[in-house]
Design an enzyme around this catalytic site. Structure first.
Site, PDB file in Angstrom:
ATOM      1  N   GLN A 212      10.421 -13.158 -22.465  1.00 14.44           N
ATOM      2  CA  GLN A 212      11.942 -14.178 -21.947  1.00 14.44           C
ATOM      3  C   GLN A 212      12.609 -13.178 -20.574  1.00 14.44           C
ATOM      4  O   GLN A 212      13.430 -13.613 -20.092  1.00 14.44           O
ATOM      5  CB  GLN A 212      12.849 -14.758 -23.033  1.00 14.44           C
ATOM      6  CG  GLN A 212      12.922 -16.482 -22.160  1.00 14.44           C
ATOM      7  CD  GLN A 212      13.517 -16.796 -23.792  1.00 14.44           C
ATOM      8  OE1 GLN A 212      14.811 -15.848 -24.139  1.00 14.44           O
ATOM      9  NE2 GLN A 212      12.571 -17.698 -24.036  1.00 14.44           N
TER      10      GLN A 212
ATOM     11  N   GLU B 148      26.309  -9.527  14.372  1.00 16.00           N
ATOM     12  CA  GLU B 148      25.424  -7.683  12.833  1.00 16.00           C
ATOM     13  C   GLU B 148      25.959  -9.424  11.531  1.00 16.00           C
ATOM     14  O   GLU B 148      24.381  -9.174  10.698  1.00 16.00           O
ATOM     15  CB  GLU B 148      26.232  -6.987  13.573  1.00 16.00           C
ATOM     16  CG  GLU B 148      25.615  -6.017  12.458  1.00 16.00           C
ATOM     17  CD  GLU B 148      26.870  -4.377  12.903  1.00 16.00           C
ATOM     18  OE1 GLU B 148      26.590  -4.658  14.248  1.00 16.00           O
ATOM     19  OE2 GLU B 148      26.215  -3.794  12.164  1.00 16.00           O
TER      20      GLU B 148
END
Lengths: 249, 320, 381
Positions: free
Chosen positions: C281, C244
């Protein structure tokens, strides 16, 4: 529905086309089975699942690259497939002549194919094939039922004037419209099974047919775009524009 | 010998007007042209065709042709074309011509060009312009051979003018007993409509999926069309959802319309639909999604809920 | 080292992508608000072959190796925005199918696996208890053998698929004194007498995946439904947990890829101060970080699956993949929201839901803290 022996063989010709729903933004154009042909494949599968047909043979014409669409058709559930190895840009009449040769080789009782390919939009091949073979045709079909021990089929056609019902003697050509069915998707178990199904490759020479396309595309261009108009803010403004500017009311 | 043979379509009572537009293409191609009409009991229909500048109206009238069955029609058409030395067999794009003419082309061993929009002279021969990829591209094609079959887009050619000169009507005689018998006509859905034909109407109102159900579709789309004396159309999604019958469908695989005024209600504007409407003179779009692509081509766009706007619009038109 | 897919893998992954984008790209907003499980989509996934990807063909599956399996689930997560559906599928695959496949008798496999693979049977797993979560093996639900049946008593919480499950893998203790060695597991069918399932539990995220409490009151289970041997429960649990952990976040990598792409598109289209915000940016940095996270998460996912395919132990790799991917997913969601500003906070923009869905990944299959403990112990600490 009359019970009786089943149609032995259905031939489904299909074309590989650029994905029409990929959108203009798609940088790499993926090929898919022509959506109308996919409907034809689905119909053949449903006929076989009802016990009314025994074998479904798919056929396409093209270079080895179309094997991907052949595998998709096999994964949907057709029994086997033939690729006619011809990479030329063929016109509908050339395609119809090649298919005639294959029909003569395979002797199906029914040929089901899309009414048109969504790239070329010609809407010719099925009718031409029927003409060449001298077989009955039912075009733009939205319902198929077999009659009388599969010697005839009752077809509902979508025409400009509404629905029309005809009966056609078999063998015959049927071309599919949009509302015939909803094609199933390729499942992974189907894909795994498809890997074991045969793809036969034939050339035009092996089929004994010589064709040369008689239609040539000289150029393609983009149509002039309609300029975007104006946004209006209300029903009143729209009415004023339609009356005074466009003068259509 | 007639250079060009124009197949005319009718509904047994009268000629379908758009099928006359192919005559204009025949005139542009030059040379003599004849009109061809098939059916049974055609006297009045044939008489209505004598003043379109043709060399003759050729009538194939026989009980065996009472219904437009492709195998019989194609056989007769090909026989006429062969006997008359026809170079170009021509019709207007419709489900009738698209059913019959490709089959006739095969019988004539001729290539075919569907949906011709225009012709142009190229190196001394004729090239045909036609839409491909749902009209997103135009292709210019040429054909080889002595014969060709064409269908013309009705919206790309004007209706021909009728003139005073009258041409002769000729009956084409053929052996009806030898015609193919592989297709039997069973029935046709008869849907009486008071509204004008979709492909002929000056105004078309059409609706998409947001109309929800047949009742709302009829009330809003039908109601607005009736207020304007127009025809009703639909998108593929609306037809698939059962809101409108199949012959209302406009687009790549349905009908192509070019009315003076096209009103799109709740239509987002998939290219497959736009393919069927973009030659309309005025396009009005009403849609609640301001980013729907339909607004990029609409002459007038109104953003809002059509369930509120359309009743106001009908009311406003009724007031005059 | 070869990073290329084989022709057959590519074909399969393309088919998954096409299936998911055509059949599973539905609107999730209303289902999330109302906590509705999409049965139709579940059925389609079963018919398509998702649930049975790692199961051998003889039991109705496709016999795919772990790497192909996680890559397919990644494609599913990319196209399908219903993280709850994907969570239900994962619970079904790793905590029901895998335990039956790895530990079941031939009869059990033949009886349950074909239905679990084609989706006609829905599986779930009942492990956690009110007083046993991270301390997994201190169970108080008991089983007592009585003739040819076992009698179960106790209760379980956080049972994924509980309200819809046809078959539950239930872990119980037969001898509390023996601790982990006293555990065993049963396959309990939904109509078993003495089995009660609570109404579904409301959750912060993966709301479309139904979860319930399950109660056992003298619930009789036939002995042929004992899974594995008595006392083998903790071993089976650890094994299925490792599967899992290594696989459950494959679809999260697909989700991250989608968030990355939609964020890039948004940053290009959204204009402020005369230029697209992607030129700022601070926005571009967020997108670069998203890219780094997707890429590193994908590599850890693939590497762990590849190792498993080589039959190598992956206890530590699975814990690392789970820890890293869940961390990356939550951060990607936060960045996706931040890039969109106020819009990202709006339900309509569908990134706030993604964040709510992602947060659970740091809790289920062992919290991030537990993953760190596992990694630390494998490092000898």
């Amino acid at each position: 529905m009359t019970q009786g022996q089943s149609v032995e063989k259905i031939l489904v010709p299909f074309k590989s086309v650029p994905d029409p729903y990929a959108g203009a933004a798609a940088s790499t154009s993926k090929s898919v089975i022509n959506p109308f042909d996919e409907i034809a494949i689905e119909e053949a599968l449903q006929i076989r699942e009802r016990g009314e047909a025994t074998e479904i043979v798919g056929v396409t014409i093209g270079a080895p690259a179309v094997d991907e669409q052949i595998r998709a058709a096999l994964a949907m559930g057709i029994d086997r497939a033939v690729r006619i190895d011809d990479a030329r840009a063929l016109d509908p009449y050339a395609v119809a002549r090649i298919l005639r040769a294959l029909v003569e080789k395979e002797s199906p009782q029914v040929v089901i194919m899309g009414k048109q390919a969504v790239d070329d939009d010609s809407n010719q091949v099925g009718q031409m094939l029927a003409g060449l073979l001298g077989w009955p045709q039912a075009t733009f079909v939205s319902k198929i039922e077999f009659l009388e021990n599969k010697t005839r089929a009752r077809c509902t056609r979508e025409t400009d004037g509404g629905l029309e019902i005809v009966a056609i003697n078999l063998p015959a050509i049927i071309t599919t419209d949009l509302r015939l069915n909803e094609p199933r998707y390729v499942s992974l178990p189907g894909l795994m099974k498809a890997r074991r199904k045969p793809i036969e490759t034939l050339t035009c020479e092996q089929l004994g047919v010589t064709v040369r396309p008689m239609t040539t595309t000289l150029s393609t261009s983009s149509p002039t775009r309609r300029a975007a108009g104006t946004r209006v803010g209300s029903v009143e403004e729209l009415m004023a524009k339609l009356k005074q500017e466009a003068k259509v009311l | 010998m007639v250079e060009t043979l124009v197949l005319i379509e009718h509904d047994r009572r009268q000629v379908k007007r758009p099928s006359l537009h192919a005559i204009t293409l025949a005139q542009q191609l030059g040379g003599e042209y004849a009109l061809l009409v098939l059916g049974h009991g055609l006297d009045e229909i044939a008489a209505s065709l004598v003043s379109y500048g043709a060399a003759a109206v050729i009538v194939a009238d026989d009980p065996a042709l009472a219904e437009p069955l492709a195998d019989r029609y194609a056989t007769v058409i090909a026989e006429v074309a062969r006997k008359r030395g026809t170079k170009t067999l021509l019709g207007t794009s419709s489900t009738f011509s698209k059913d019959v003419l490709p089959r006739a082309a095969a019988l004539l061993d001729a290539p075919m060009v569907t949906d011709v929009l225009a012709i142009e002279e190229m190196d001394g021969s004729i090239a045909y312009r036609r839409p491909i990829n749902a009209g997103s591209m135009l292709a210019t094609v040429k054909v080889e051979g002595d014969r060709r079959v064409l269908t013309a887009r009705a919206t790309a050619f004007e209706a021909p003018a009728a003139n005073v000169a009258v041409c002769p009507t000729e009956r084409f005689l053929f052996d009806a007993a030898s015609l193919p018998n592989g297709v039997q006509f069973i029935s046709r859905e008869q849907r009486a409509s008071e509204r004008p034909d979709l492909t002929e109407s000056r105004v078309v109102v059409s609706g998409g999926r947001p109309l929800r159900d047949p009742e709302t579709f009829e009330r809003l789309v039908g109601g607005l069309a009736d207020a304007l004396g127009g025809a009703v159309g639909a998108t593929r999604a609306a037809v698939d959802a059962g809101m409108a019958p199949n012959d209302y469908q406009i687009g790549q695989t349905g009908k192509v319309v070019a009315p003076e005024l096209y009103i799109a209600l709740g239509i987002s504007g998939a290219i497959q639909h736009l393919a069927g409407i973009k030659d309309s003179r005025i396009i009005v779009a009403i849609n609640k999604d301001p980013d729907a692509p339909i607004f990029q081509i609409a002459t007038y766009g109104l953003v809002g809920d059509l369930h509120q706007i359309v009743p106001q619009l009908i009311e406003s038109i009724r007031r005059g | 080292m070869d990073f290329a897919w084989s022709e057959q893998q590519r074909e399969l992954l393309d088919a998954v992508g096409r299936f998911a984008s055509k059949q599973l790209d539905y609107d999730v907003i209303a289902n999330d608000r109302d906590a509705v499980f999409n049965h139709d989509a579940w059925k389609k996934c079963g018919e398509f072959g998702i649930h049975g990807l790692p199961v051998p063909a003889e039991y109705g599956g496709l016999g795919m190796d772990p790497l192909t399996t996680v890559a397919a689930l990644e494609r599913l997560g990319y196209a399908c925005k219903d993280n709850g559906l994907l969570f239900s599928i994962n619970a079904h695959m790793w905590t029901a199918i895998i335990p039956v496949l790895s530990n079941g008798t031939e009869a059990q496999k033949k009886k349950y696996l074909p239905g679990l693979c084609n989706g006609t049977l829905i599986g779930g797993n009942a492990m956690s208890e009110p007083n046993s979560g991270s301390d997994a093996f201190s169970l108080s639900t008991t089983a007592v053998k009585k003739g040819s049946t076992y009698i179960l008593n106790g209760s379980k919480i956080f049972v994924t698929n509980g309200p819809i499950a046809d078959l539950l893998v239930v872990f119980v203790t037969m001898d509390k004194a023996r601790g982990a060695d006293g555990l065993c597991a049963f396959l309990v069918e939904k109509d078993s007498p003495g089995l009660d399932v609570s109404k579904k539990i409301e959750k912060m995220g993966v709301r479309t995946s139904p979860m319930a409490e399950v109660f056992f009151t003298d619930c009789a289970v036939p002995e042929e439904n004992l899974l594995g041997k008595e006392g083998a429960g903790s071993f089976m649990f650890t094994k299925s947990m490792t599967w899992e952990r290594g696989c459950i976040l494959a679809s999260a990598v697909g989700s991250m890829q989608r968030l990355l792409e939609t964020s890039i598109r948004y940053a290009k289209e959204r204009r402020q101060g005369g230029q697209s915000i992607g030129k700022f940016q601070r926005v571009a940095d967020k997108i670069v970080n998203m890219k780094l996270r997707v890429q590193s998460a994908r590599h850890m996912l693939y590497h762990c699956a590849w190792l498993r395919g080589q039959r190598e132990p992956v206890y530590m790799e699975a814990a690392m993949a789970k820890l890293h991917i869940s961390d990356c997913w939550v951060k990607c969601c936060e960045d996706a929201i931040q890039i969109r500003g106020g819009y990202g906070f709006m339900v309509e923009y569908e990134v706030e839901r993604e964040l709510r869905d992602a947060i659970g990944s740091k809790l289920y299959s062992g919290t991030s803290e537990i993953q760190r403990s596992i990694i630390a112990s494998w490092l000898g600490l």
